[in-house]
Scaffold this motif. Structure first.
Motif, mmCIF file in Angstrom:
data_model
loop_
_atom_site.group_PDB
_atom_site.id
_atom_site.type_symbol
_atom_site.label_atom_id
_atom_site.label_comp_id
_atom_site.label_asym_id
_atom_site.label_seq_id
_atom_site.Cartn_x
_atom_site.Cartn_y
_atom_site.Cartn_z
ATOM 1 N N GLN A 194 0.811 -1.224 0.000
ATOM 2 C CA GLN A 194 0.000 0.000 0.000
ATOM 3 C C GLN A 194 0.843 1.273 0.000
ATOM 4 O O GLN A 194 0.421 2.296 -0.533
ATOM 5 C CB GLN A 194 -0.988 0.008 1.183
ATOM 6 C CG GLN A 194 -2.084 -1.047 1.061
ATOM 7 C CD GLN A 194 -2.787 -1.006 -0.283
ATOM 8 O OE1 GLN A 194 -3.325 0.030 -0.675
ATOM 9 N NE2 GLN A 194 -2.772 -2.111 -1.004
ATOM 10 N N VAL A 195 2.059 1.205 0.541
ATOM 11 C CA VAL A 195 2.940 2.369 0.538
ATOM 12 C C VAL A 195 3.227 2.799 -0.912
ATOM 13 O O VAL A 195 3.233 3.995 -1.229
ATOM 14 C CB VAL A 195 4.246 2.107 1.342
ATOM 15 C CG1 VAL A 195 5.040 0.958 0.771
ATOM 16 C CG2 VAL A 195 5.115 3.360 1.397
ATOM 17 N N TYR A 196 3.395 1.834 -1.813
ATOM 18 C CA TYR A 196 3.617 2.144 -3.228
ATOM 19 C C TYR A 196 2.326 2.592 -3.914
ATOM 20 O O TYR A 196 2.343 3.509 -4.725
ATOM 21 C CB TYR A 196 4.201 0.934 -3.971
ATOM 22 C CG TYR A 196 5.678 0.769 -3.720
ATOM 23 C CD1 TYR A 196 6.598 1.667 -4.252
ATOM 24 C CD2 TYR A 196 6.164 -0.275 -2.947
ATOM 25 C CE1 TYR A 196 7.961 1.532 -4.022
ATOM 26 C CE2 TYR A 196 7.527 -0.418 -2.715
ATOM 27 C CZ TYR A 196 8.409 0.487 -3.248
ATOM 28 O OH TYR A 196 9.751 0.362 -3.020
ATOM 29 N N VAL A 197 1.230 1.932 -3.577
ATOM 30 C CA VAL A 197 -0.070 2.302 -4.159
ATOM 31 C C VAL A 197 -0.381 3.764 -3.830
ATOM 32 O O VAL A 197 -0.796 4.539 -4.696
ATOM 33 C CB VAL A 197 -1.186 1.354 -3.648
ATOM 34 C CG1 VAL A 197 -2.556 1.838 -4.091
ATOM 35 C CG2 VAL A 197 -0.934 -0.075 -4.143
ATOM 36 N N LYS A 198 -0.130 4.168 -2.585
ATOM 37 C CA LYS A 198 -0.370 5.558 -2.174
ATOM 38 C C LYS A 198 0.651 6.502 -2.799
ATOM 39 O O LYS A 198 0.305 7.562 -3.309
ATOM 40 C CB LYS A 198 -0.328 5.667 -0.648
ATOM 41 C CG LYS A 198 -1.555 5.108 0.029
ATOM 42 C CD LYS A 198 -1.495 5.295 1.542
ATOM 43 C CE LYS A 198 -2.673 4.679 2.254
ATOM 44 N NZ LYS A 198 -2.669 3.207 2.197
#
Length: 151
Positions: free
Chosen positions: A69-73
């Protein structure tokens, strides 16, 4: 011959493929294996992977995986599928006529379009550029209404 693409579900896997892909374009497809458009794109990626293998590495990132999720965000992946490009751990951008140069949103219409885009990114990266112009004609670039959250 069909190729199976590596699916990354952990941040550490994404970190290490970005860090370890040297002198090649890294193509990270952010999407879902349950999404028809992601599957259409995956089909094109699988059919192209052998032809781009000398200058690109392709991997899939599951956007539903809690650990990425860190990359998705960070890349603001609100529409699936989206492709983010890297070269020697640098995020490569592409001007395809939209307001967002950070990623390719949507599927490619055909295999050659994907190959042309990756080749353009590779050539630009070899000249030290961090942003390249999309080689495709405007009618073959997917159009999306970009929704900006919290603007």
């Amino acid at each position: 011959m069909e190729y199976i693409l590596n699916t990354l579900t952990k941040k550490v896997e994404v970190d290490s493929i970005i860090k370890d892909t040297i002198d090649k374009v890294l193509v990270l497809r952010f999407g879902r294996s349950s999404d028809p458009l992601s599957l259409q794109l995956d089909d094109i990626l699988c059919k192209s992977v052998r032809e781009v293998s000398k200058f690109a590495t392709v991997a899939l990132v599951d956007i539903d995986s809690e650990d990425v999720q860190v990359y998705v965000k960070y890349f603001d992946i609100t529409l699936a599928p989206s492709i983010v490009f890297f070269f020697n751990a640098h995020h490569m951008k592409m001007d395809s006529g939209s307001a967002d140069h950070t990623k390719w949103v949507g599927a490619f219409q055909r295999k050659q379009d994907f190959i042309d885009v990756v080749e353009a990114i590779f050539r630009g990266a070899m000249k030290g550029k961090l942003i390249v112009t999309c080689p495709l004609p405007p009618e073959r670039i997917p159009k999306f209404q970009l929704l900006y959250k919290d603007v």
